[in-house]
Design an enzyme around this catalytic site. Structure first.
Site, mmCIF file in Angstrom:
data_model
loop_
_atom_site.group_PDB
_atom_site.id
_atom_site.type_symbol
_atom_site.label_atom_id
_atom_site.label_comp_id
_atom_site.label_asym_id
_atom_site.label_seq_id
_atom_site.Cartn_x
_atom_site.Cartn_y
_atom_site.Cartn_z
ATOM 1 N N THR A 371 42.010 70.115 67.626
ATOM 2 C CA THR A 371 42.677 71.382 67.966
ATOM 3 C C THR A 371 43.004 71.415 69.461
ATOM 4 O O THR A 371 42.430 70.663 70.235
ATOM 5 C CB THR A 371 41.781 72.595 67.587
ATOM 6 O OG1 THR A 371 41.375 72.455 66.242
ATOM 7 C CG2 THR A 371 42.437 73.915 67.786
ATOM 8 N N THR A 389 46.448 73.595 65.811
ATOM 9 C CA THR A 389 45.509 72.646 65.204
ATOM 10 C C THR A 389 46.087 71.877 64.029
ATOM 11 O O THR A 389 46.948 72.397 63.311
ATOM 12 C CB THR A 389 44.232 73.387 64.736
ATOM 13 O OG1 THR A 389 43.301 72.424 64.243
ATOM 14 C CG2 THR A 389 44.510 74.399 63.653
ATOM 15 N N ASN A 391 43.481 70.565 62.339
ATOM 16 C CA ASN A 391 42.082 70.512 61.946
ATOM 17 C C ASN A 391 41.493 69.235 62.536
ATOM 18 O O ASN A 391 41.212 69.201 63.715
ATOM 19 C CB ASN A 391 41.884 70.611 60.432
ATOM 20 C CG ASN A 391 40.445 70.999 60.104
ATOM 21 O OD1 ASN A 391 39.758 71.559 60.958
ATOM 22 N ND2 ASN A 391 39.971 70.703 58.915
ATOM 23 N N GLN A 410 43.914 70.921 56.966
ATOM 24 C CA GLN A 410 43.336 72.264 57.112
ATOM 25 C C GLN A 410 42.645 72.750 55.838
ATOM 26 O O GLN A 410 41.838 73.687 55.890
ATOM 27 C CB GLN A 410 44.459 73.236 57.489
ATOM 28 C CG GLN A 410 44.036 74.329 58.450
ATOM 29 C CD GLN A 410 43.641 73.796 59.803
ATOM 30 O OE1 GLN A 410 42.486 73.872 60.190
ATOM 31 N NE2 GLN A 410 44.590 73.235 60.521
ATOM 32 N N SER A 442 39.162 80.435 59.799
ATOM 33 C CA SER A 442 39.237 79.625 61.022
ATOM 34 C C SER A 442 38.205 80.089 62.042
ATOM 35 O O SER A 442 37.630 81.179 61.930
ATOM 36 C CB SER A 442 40.639 79.787 61.610
ATOM 37 O OG SER A 442 40.730 79.183 62.872
ATOM 38 N N GLY A 463 38.545 72.858 69.088
ATOM 39 C CA GLY A 463 37.292 72.528 68.418
ATOM 40 C C GLY A 463 37.219 73.224 67.078
ATOM 41 O O GLY A 463 38.240 73.553 66.468
HETATM 42 N N1 GLY Z 1 40.485 73.976 61.952
HETATM 43 C C1 GLY Z 1 39.666 74.540 62.955
HETATM 44 C C2 GLY Z 1 39.573 76.008 62.804
HETATM 45 O O1 GLY Z 1 40.548 76.632 62.483
HETATM 46 O O2 GLY Z 1 38.527 76.543 62.979
#
Ligand code: GLY
Length: 560
Positions: A371, A389, A391, A410, A442, A463
Site C-alpha cells: 500500500t 493499494t 493489498n 484485495q 480495510s 501497510g
Molecule cells: N489492503 C490493506 C487494507 O486495506 O487494509
C-alpha cells in the site's frame, strides 16, 4: 559498433537532460521538516510528488495535484499503486469535506463460501480469484470530475512521459519487484524486464510501454477506456488465464462512492477520519479519546509507562474491529467505538500496572509496507489525503497481458475462511464475509485535521492494520506533545491489534530495560522492522506548511 556507441551516448545525453530537468524544476529540500507556503506534497516517490507540485504550479488545485501524483505512482510504484488497485481519499476543499471510496468490490461470481470451496488455500492471495474489481481509475476520474480545476488531459503529462521514456527505478522498486517476480507468469513478468531475463537495478531506466497505451486511452476517454472496451477485455482475459472469474459486466458496473467522513473532536481540533469500509477511523477515534480519558499527556513522553498505556489503548480500540464490514451490506455497530459507554468499558480494562491478556493462540502475522499514501495541503486550508493499494505488493501477481496493469489481491481482506487469520493476521467477522459487489474491510486511514473549518494537517500510511497505530501515534505526538511533523514521524512506534496477543516493537529503538519492564507487565513482545511508513503535512505555528516523510521507507517532500 560505432553506431551502437553513438546510440548509447545519445541516449545518455537525453537521459541526463531529461532527468536533470525533472529533478530541479521546483525548489525542494532534503532537510526535514521541509517548509513551504503555497503547496506541499509528501509521498513515496520523488517523480510523483514533483508532478503534483508542477500541476499545482500550472494552475491546478490540490485535487488536480493529487490526481497527477497518483497517475505517476501507477507508473513508478506499480507494486502498490498500479491502476489495478483501489483506495480512499479524504478531501477538504473550499470548506467542504468529503470522502471518496474507490475500493475494489467483489466480482459477481463470488459468495461467502467461494474461498472455502477453492482448490487452493492461497486462492484469495495469489492468482485470478484473488482480484477484486479495481477502483483507482474511476476514483481518480470522479475526484477530478467533482473538484478538479484543470482539464483532465493536462494531468497526464508526467505519467505519459515516464511510462514512455522511462524513469530510474529506485531501491524499493527493485526490492519489491525482485521479491515478487518469481510468482508471476511469463506474460506478467515481461512488463517488468528490461531485456530477456533482466530486471533493471536501482538507477537503471525502466519504461512501461504497454501501460503508456492504457494511460493514453484513459486520458482520451476517461473511465470508459478502462472499464469497457480493449483494456477491460485485456483485464478479463488475463484474470481468466490466471484462474479468476471477473466479467466485463463486473468492470462496467464499478462505481466509486462518496461518503461522509467520521469526525472526532480531540485536543481542540476536529479530526476527519475514514469511515467504513475502513476500520481505521473508528479505531483511531477511540484510541485518541482513550488517551484523554487516561490523561496520557501527564505520563512522560516515550517512557515505559507511556508505551505500556499506548499498547493497552491499541488493544482495546482494536478489540471490536471484527464487527465491521461494508456499510452497503452490513449494519456497523459504530457505537461500540464511539459511545461514552463503550469507551468507559474500554477504560475499565486498562491498568497502569499490568497488561490485559487477550486469550489467543494464533500465528504471528507478517506485514511489509504494502500500500502507499501521499498527503497534499495548500495555504488556503485545503487538503487531501490519499491511500492507494493493491493489498500485497503486486497484489495477485497478475499483470494484464496487453496493457501491463498490475492487479490487486484485495479479496484477501474479506473474511475468506471464518476463524482463520488473513494475510495481516486479522481474524475477521461475519459482517465482512464475501458477497458479490461488496467491498472488503480495510485498515487504510487517510486522515485530515481541521481547525475553524480549515485543514491544518494531512497524513496517512501504507501497510495493513499497522497503518492505524502508525497514524494514531503520529497524531498523538503532534497534536498533544507538539512535536514537529518530522520528529513525530520518526519516534519509535509500537503496534498491538488485539489478536494475536503480541506487542510489536521496532528494532533498535527500545532499550533492553524498557523491553524487560514491558515483559514484566505481562506483554508478549515481538521485534519488527517498522510500524507503518507515515508521511504528513501540518500548518505550523509560523503558518508555514511543514511536511516530512518516514525514514522507514522511501519518501519525498516538495512544495513552494
Ligand atoms: N489492503 C490493506 C487494507 O486495506 O487494509
Amino acid at each position: 559498433m560505432i553506431f551502437t556507441a553513438y546510440f548509447f551516448s545519445a541516449t545518455s545525453v537525453f537521459i541526463t537532460t531529461f532527468f536533470s530537468f525533472s529533478f530541479y524544476f521546483t525548489p525542494h529540500s532534503y532537510a526535514v521538516p521541509f517548509e513551504s507556503q503555497k503547496i506541499m506534497i509528501t509521498g513515496p516517490s520523488q517523480l510523483a510528488v514533483e508532478s503534483g507540485v508542477q500541476t499545482f504550479k500550472n494552475g491546478g488545485n490540490i485535487v488536480d495535484a493529487a490526481v497527477s501524483t497518483a497517475l505517476v505512482l501507477a507508473v513508478t510504484s506499480p507494486y502498490f499503486a498500479a491502476l489495478g488497485g483501489g483506495g480512499f481519499a479524504l478531501v477538504h476543499i473550499d470548506s467542504q469535506s468529503e470522502v471518496l471510496d474507490f475500493r475494489e468490490h467483489a466480482p459477481a461470481k463470488t459468495h461467502p463460501q467461494y474461498y472455502i470451496q477453492a482448490a487452493s488455500p492461497k486462492a484469495s492471495r495469489l492468482g485470478g480469484k484473488a482480484i477484486g474489481v479495481p477502483g483507482i481509475p474511476y476514483g481518480l476520474w470522479e475526484l477530478h470530475r467533482k473538484y478538479g480545476k484543470l482539464k483532465w488531459h493536462k494531468l497526464f503529462n508526467s505519467a505519459l512521459k515516464y511510462s514512455k521514456k522511462g524513469f530510474r527505478v529506485s531501491g524499493e522498486w527493485y526490492k519489491h519487484t525482485s521479491k515478487n517476480i518469481e510468482k508471476m507468469s511469463p506474460a506478467s513478468k515481461k512488463h517488468l524486464l528490461i531485456s530477456q531475463a533482466a530486471l533493471p537495478k536501482p538507477g537503471q531506466i525502466q519504461t512501461q510501454k504497454a501501460l503508456f497505451k492504457a494511460l493514453k486511452l484513459f486520458r482520451k476517454k476517461g473511465p470508459k477506456a478502462f472499464y469497457e472496451g480493449r483494456v477491460a477485455e485485456d483485464l478479463v482475459s488475463s484474470i481468466s488465464a490466471a484462474g479468476g472469474e471477473m466479467s466485463l459486466e463486473d468492470l462496467k458496473n464499478y462505481r466509486p462512492k462518496w461518503r461522509k467522513p467520521l469526525y472526532e473532536n480531540f485536543a481542540g481540533y476536529k479530526l476527519m477520519l475514514m469511515p467504513p469500509p475502513s476500520s481505521g477511523g473508528l479505531v483511531i477515534g477511540a484510541a485518541l479519546n482513550l488517551t484523554q480519558r487516561l490523561q496520557l499527556k501527564k505520563t512522560e513522553a516515550r517512557s515505559l509507562n507511556e508505551y505500556h498505556l499506548l499498547a493497552e489503548i491499541m488493544k482495546q480500540s482494536f478489540s471490536k474491529r471484527h464487527l465491521l464490514g461494508d456499510p452497503a451490506f452490513h449494519i456497523n455497530p459504530i457505537s461500540e467505538f464511539t459511545s461514552d459507554d463503550s469507551r468507559k468499558k474500554f477504560l475499565k480494562k486498562i491498568s497502569s500496572t499490568k497488561a490485559f491478556i487477550v486469550p489467543s493462540s494464533m500465528p504471528i502475522p507478517q506485514e511489509s509496507p504494502e500500500t502507499t499514501h501521499f498527503s497534499v495541503m495548500d495555504s488556503k486550508g485545503n487538503a487531501l489525503a490519499m491511500t492507494l493499494t493493491l493489498n500485497g505488493n503486486y497484489g495477485s501477481k497478475v499483470i494484464s497481458k496487453k496493457y501491463g496493469i498490475a492487479l490487486n489481491n484485495q479479496m484477501d481482506d474479506f473474511t475468506t475462511r471464518p476463524g482463520q487469520p488473513n494475510m495481516f493476521g486479522l481474524i475477521q467477522g461475519k459482517g465482512n464475509e464475501v458477497q458479490a459487489g461488496k467491498r472488503p474491510l480495510s485498515s487504510m486511514s487517510p486522515t485530515l485535521v481541521l481547525k475553524n473549518n480549515k485543514a491544518v494537517m494531512s497524513l496517512g500510511a501504507p501497510g495493513g492494520p499497522r497503518i492505524i497505530n502508525g497514524v494514531f501515534q503520529v497524531l498523538y505526538r503532534t497534536l498533544v506533545q507538539d512535536l514537529n511533523m518530522d520528529e513525530a514521524i520518526q519516534q519509535p512506534r509500537i503496534h498491538h491489534q488485539y489478536l494475536p496477543n503480541v506487542l510489536f516493537y521496532e528494532k533498535n529503538k527500545f532499550t533492553p530495560e524498557t523491553l524487560n519492564s514491558l515483559m514484566k507487565k505481562g506483554h508478549k513482545l515481538k521485534e519488527i522492522h517498522g510500524v507503518a511508513i507515515v508521511n504528513g503535512i501540518r500548518l505550523n505555528k509560523k503558518e508555514f506548511l511543514e511536511g516530512a516523510f518516514d525514514h522507514r521507507g522511501e519518501g519525498y517532500v516538495s512544495g513552494y
